[in-house]
Design a protein around this motif. Structure first.
Motif, PDB file in Angstrom:
ATOM      1  N   ALA A  40       0.806  -1.215   0.000  1.00  0.00           N
ATOM      2  CA  ALA A  40       0.000   0.000   0.000  1.00  0.00           C
ATOM      3  C   ALA A  40       0.836   1.261   0.000  1.00  0.00           C
ATOM      4  O   ALA A  40       0.360   2.329  -0.343  1.00  0.00           O
ATOM      5  N   SER A  41       2.099   1.127   0.390  1.00  0.00           N
ATOM      6  CA  SER A  41       2.932   2.333   0.527  1.00  0.00           C
ATOM      7  C   SER A  41       3.242   2.947  -0.817  1.00  0.00           C
ATOM      8  O   SER A  41       3.548   2.272  -1.779  1.00  0.00           O
ATOM      9  N   THR A  42       3.182   4.259  -0.877  1.00  0.00           N
ATOM     10  CA  THR A  42       3.572   4.980  -2.090  1.00  0.00           C
ATOM     11  C   THR A  42       4.755   5.889  -1.833  1.00  0.00           C
ATOM     12  O   THR A  42       5.086   6.741  -2.654  1.00  0.00           O
ATOM     13  N   VAL A  43       5.376   5.718  -0.680  1.00  0.00           N
ATOM     14  CA  VAL A  43       6.513   6.549  -0.333  1.00  0.00           C
ATOM     15  C   VAL A  43       7.776   5.773  -0.584  1.00  0.00           C
ATOM     16  O   VAL A  43       7.938   4.656  -0.099  1.00  0.00           O
ATOM     17  N   LEU A  44       8.683   6.343  -1.315  1.00  0.00           N
ATOM     18  CA  LEU A  44       9.913   5.659  -1.719  1.00  0.00           C
ATOM     19  C   LEU A  44      11.046   6.069  -0.796  1.00  0.00           C
ATOM     20  O   LEU A  44      11.164   7.230  -0.413  1.00  0.00           O
ATOM     21  N   SER A  45      11.877   5.125  -0.431  1.00  0.00           N
ATOM     22  CA  SER A  45      13.055   5.439   0.366  1.00  0.00           C
ATOM     23  C   SER A  45      14.041   6.254  -0.440  1.00  0.00           C
ATOM     24  O   SER A  45      13.972   6.321  -1.655  1.00  0.00           O
ATOM     25  N   ALA A  46      15.013   6.855   0.262  1.00  0.00           N
ATOM     26  CA  ALA A  46      15.958   7.746  -0.432  1.00  0.00           C
ATOM     27  C   ALA A  46      16.763   7.002  -1.460  1.00  0.00           C
ATOM     28  O   ALA A  46      16.989   7.475  -2.571  1.00  0.00           O
ATOM     29  N   SER A  47      17.205   5.780  -1.126  1.00  0.00           N
ATOM     30  CA  SER A  47      17.997   5.035  -2.102  1.00  0.00           C
ATOM     31  C   SER A  47      17.156   4.626  -3.289  1.00  0.00           C
ATOM     32  O   SER A  47      17.602   4.664  -4.428  1.00  0.00           O
ATOM     33  N   GLY A  48      15.878   4.241  -3.052  1.00  0.00           N
ATOM     34  CA  GLY A  48      14.995   3.867  -4.144  1.00  0.00           C
ATOM     35  C   GLY A  48      14.667   5.040  -5.034  1.00  0.00           C
ATOM     36  O   GLY A  48      14.465   4.899  -6.214  1.00  0.00           O
ATOM     37  N   GLN A  49      14.574   6.229  -4.410  1.00  0.00           N
ATOM     38  CA  GLN A  49      14.186   7.393  -5.186  1.00  0.00           C
ATOM     39  C   GLN A  49      15.208   7.690  -6.271  1.00  0.00           C
ATOM     40  O   GLN A  49      14.872   8.174  -7.335  1.00  0.00           O
ATOM     41  N   HIS A  50      16.465   7.419  -5.955  1.00  0.00           N
ATOM     42  CA  HIS A  50      17.515   7.673  -6.942  1.00  0.00           C
ATOM     43  C   HIS A  50      17.616   6.537  -7.954  1.00  0.00           C
ATOM     44  O   HIS A  50      18.353   6.660  -8.918  1.00  0.00           O
ATOM     45  N   SER A  51      16.913   5.445  -7.706  1.00  0.00           N
ATOM     46  CA  SER A  51      17.069   4.280  -8.567  1.00  0.00           C
ATOM     47  C   SER A  51      16.581   4.561  -9.981  1.00  0.00           C
ATOM     48  O   SER A  51      17.308   4.358 -10.938  1.00  0.00           O
TER      49      SER A  51
ATOM     50  N   SER B 244      -9.690   5.929  -6.711  1.00  0.00           N
ATOM     51  CA  SER B 244      -9.766   4.475  -6.519  1.00  0.00           C
ATOM     52  C   SER B 244      -8.600   3.976  -5.674  1.00  0.00           C
ATOM     53  O   SER B 244      -8.781   3.093  -4.806  1.00  0.00           O
ATOM     54  N   MET B 245      -7.407   4.520  -5.886  1.00  0.00           N
ATOM     55  CA  MET B 245      -6.246   4.118  -5.088  1.00  0.00           C
ATOM     56  C   MET B 245      -6.464   4.423  -3.607  1.00  0.00           C
ATOM     57  O   MET B 245      -6.165   3.586  -2.740  1.00  0.00           O
ATOM     58  N   ASP B 246      -6.962   5.604  -3.306  1.00  0.00           N
ATOM     59  CA  ASP B 246      -7.192   5.983  -1.906  1.00  0.00           C
ATOM     60  C   ASP B 246      -8.210   5.065  -1.250  1.00  0.00           C
ATOM     61  O   ASP B 246      -8.061   4.682  -0.071  1.00  0.00           O
ATOM     62  N   GLU B 247      -9.233   4.678  -1.994  1.00  0.00           N
ATOM     63  CA  GLU B 247     -10.247   3.779  -1.444  1.00  0.00           C
ATOM     64  C   GLU B 247      -9.660   2.398  -1.146  1.00  0.00           C
ATOM     65  O   GLU B 247      -9.889   1.829  -0.073  1.00  0.00           O
ATOM     66  N   TYR B 248      -8.894   1.863  -2.099  1.00  0.00           N
ATOM     67  CA  TYR B 248      -8.245   0.562  -1.871  1.00  0.00           C
ATOM     68  C   TYR B 248      -7.264   0.655  -0.711  1.00  0.00           C
ATOM     69  O   TYR B 248      -7.176  -0.261   0.133  1.00  0.00           O
ATOM     70  N   ASN B 249      -6.503   1.729  -0.654  1.00  0.00           N
ATOM     71  CA  ASN B 249      -5.499   1.898   0.384  1.00  0.00           C
ATOM     72  C   ASN B 249      -6.138   1.899   1.766  1.00  0.00           C
ATOM     73  O   ASN B 249      -5.647   1.263   2.710  1.00  0.00           O
ATOM     74  N   THR B 250      -7.257   2.588   1.901  1.00  0.00           N
ATOM     75  CA  THR B 250      -7.953   2.664   3.182  1.00  0.00           C
ATOM     76  C   THR B 250      -8.446   1.291   3.628  1.00  0.00           C
ATOM     77  O   THR B 250      -8.267   0.895   4.789  1.00  0.00           O
ATOM     78  N   VAL B 251      -9.049   0.557   2.698  1.00  0.00           N
ATOM     79  CA  VAL B 251      -9.605  -0.763   3.043  1.00  0.00           C
ATOM     80  C   VAL B 251      -8.504  -1.765   3.360  1.00  0.00           C
ATOM     81  O   VAL B 251      -8.566  -2.488   4.371  1.00  0.00           O
ATOM     82  N   LEU B 252      -7.479  -1.835   2.529  1.00  0.00           N
ATOM     83  CA  LEU B 252      -6.420  -2.826   2.726  1.00  0.00           C
ATOM     84  C   LEU B 252      -5.623  -2.579   3.998  1.00  0.00           C
ATOM     85  O   LEU B 252      -5.205  -3.521   4.675  1.00  0.00           O
TER      86      LEU B 252
END
Length: 393
Positions: A11-22, A329-337
């Motif tokens: 569900a996470s949409t936040v990328l770590s610093a190392s991933g962000q540079h990937s 739709s993403m926000d709805e799925y994110n809330t439920v999951l």
């Protein structure tokens, strides 16, 4: 707890610093190694040199004639002529301006091609994120099926389960393994596509989360930024300027051309005549309809720019509306999951006999399908946003 961690990861949409540079690192590598981009740079340089050839002076001309008399005593005589022809100076000035505008157009064509390659590479990376997410989910599904298969095999031996229930579990395990293999095959194919874009150099890409997307602007602000920076429109604007320059060049071609030179005549008696050669070329026929043709071309570029601008604005509007729908739709799925721990509850219920095997498979299928739908929504949203903000690549 294990299920909560997995759902949180998906569900996470936040990328770590190392991933962000990937992804940024992948795009930088592809920009440096992509063979098509390298070839296009050379093509741009070639085109710039080619248009400069049109503004060169004509080659100088040197000729010598040696003549003999047809009667004795007439002797012989010779003639040497060296000359240089050139257009009216205004023509060279107008051509120089034309060449500069053409060079700008070639650079913008190169920028447009670069954007296409990088956008393609970014979409491959986004697909790999999805496939890596699905790999984690399918591995979890396979492990869960293996545990249930082992449990029901023991129950079958003790008589607490029947062969039909055991067969259903084995089919679930087989399906999980098959989907995992197919997903891995697709992942390898995407990695190969990424390597091809990187000039044949393999890139390992294991990210399972996406880079954070900036807050979307209002459509009016987005449209203004995108249209102003769109390489395709910038290329058409360069072609528009070039067409105007071509009209000026063709008009200046109606001016006369000149020829200057030196002429020497010699005879056997020692007589010599020399002097300057001056000529004028009046373009009565060679420049006919050239200005009309250039004006028609200029009108074409105007209409082409107007048409393309309308098409791009329409495409942006469609993408913008699509991004809003996907985000909802993403926000709805994110809330439920995030609020559920359904897998752990289902496993506990089936192991303690609170639900039947049929109920378990109906619920577990719905859960896995919901997770995959959410991951697919994330992927589509990221691709739409990449399209909207491709002018920033």
């Amino acid at each position: 707890m294990k299920q909560f961690i997995v759902i949180t990861l998906l569900a996470s949409t936040v990328l770590s610093a190392s991933g962000q540079h990937s992804i940024d690192g992948v795009l930088s590598s592809i920009e440096a190694n992509n063979k098509e981009l390298q070839a296009n740079k050379q093509l741009t340089a070639s085109k710039k040199l080619e248009v400069k050839l049109d503004n060169n002076l004509a080659d100088p001309s040197v000729s010598y004639v040696h003549q003999y008399g047809n009667r004795e005593g007439m002797g012989m005589q010779g003639e040497l002529v060296a000359s240089q022809s050139f257009d009216f100076p205004t023509v060279y000035a107008q051509r120089s301006k034309l060449i500069k505008s053409q060079a700008v157009g070639f650079d913008r064509q190169g920028a447009e091609f670069r954007q296409q390659i990088l956008l393609q590479a970014k979409e491959v990376c986004l697909d790999l994120v999805l496939l890596n997410q699905q790999k984690a989910l399918l591995d979890q599904r396979r492990e869960n099926a293996e545990q249930l298969a082992a449990l029901y095999a023991t129950r079958l031996e003790s008589g607490d389960a029947n062969i039909l229930e055991t067969n259903k579990i084995n089919l679930e395990l087989l399906n999980a393994k098959t989907e995992a293999r197919m997903n891995e095959s697709a992942r390898i194919a995407k990695l190969q596509e990424l390597a091809t874009l990187n000039g044949g150099i393999a890139i390992e890409f294991n990210d399972t989360t996406y880079a954070p997307v900036e807050d979307i602007l209002s459509f009016e602000e987005l449209c203004q930024e995108a249209v102003t920076s769109n390489p395709q429109l910038l290329t058409l604007k360069s072609e528009q300027v070039t067409a105007r320059r071509q009209i000026s060049v063709n008009k200046s071609k109606g001016l006369p051309g000149f020829e200057l030179g030196y002429r020497l005549n010699t005879a056997s008696g020692g007589e010599r005549f020399n002097g300057f050669l001056v000529g004028v070329s009046i373009p009565l026929f060679s420049n006919r309809n050239n200005v009309k043709q250039a004006k028609a071309q200029a009108l074409y570029t105007d209409l082409q720019l107007e048409s393309t601008t309308t098409a791009i604005e329409s495409e942006l509007h469609q993408l913008y509306n699509q991004s809003v729908a996907l985000r909802t739709s993403m926000d709805e799925y994110n809330t439920v999951l995030k609020s559920q721990n359904s897998l752990a509850l289902l496993n506990k219920a089936i192991q303690t006999g609170q639900i039947s095997m049929i109920e378990y498979f109906v619920d577990i299928t719905t859960l896995y399908q919901s997770m995959q739908n959410y991951m697919q929504l994330q992927n589509e949203y990221q691709k739409v946003m990449s399209q909207l903000y491709k002018y920033k690549l």
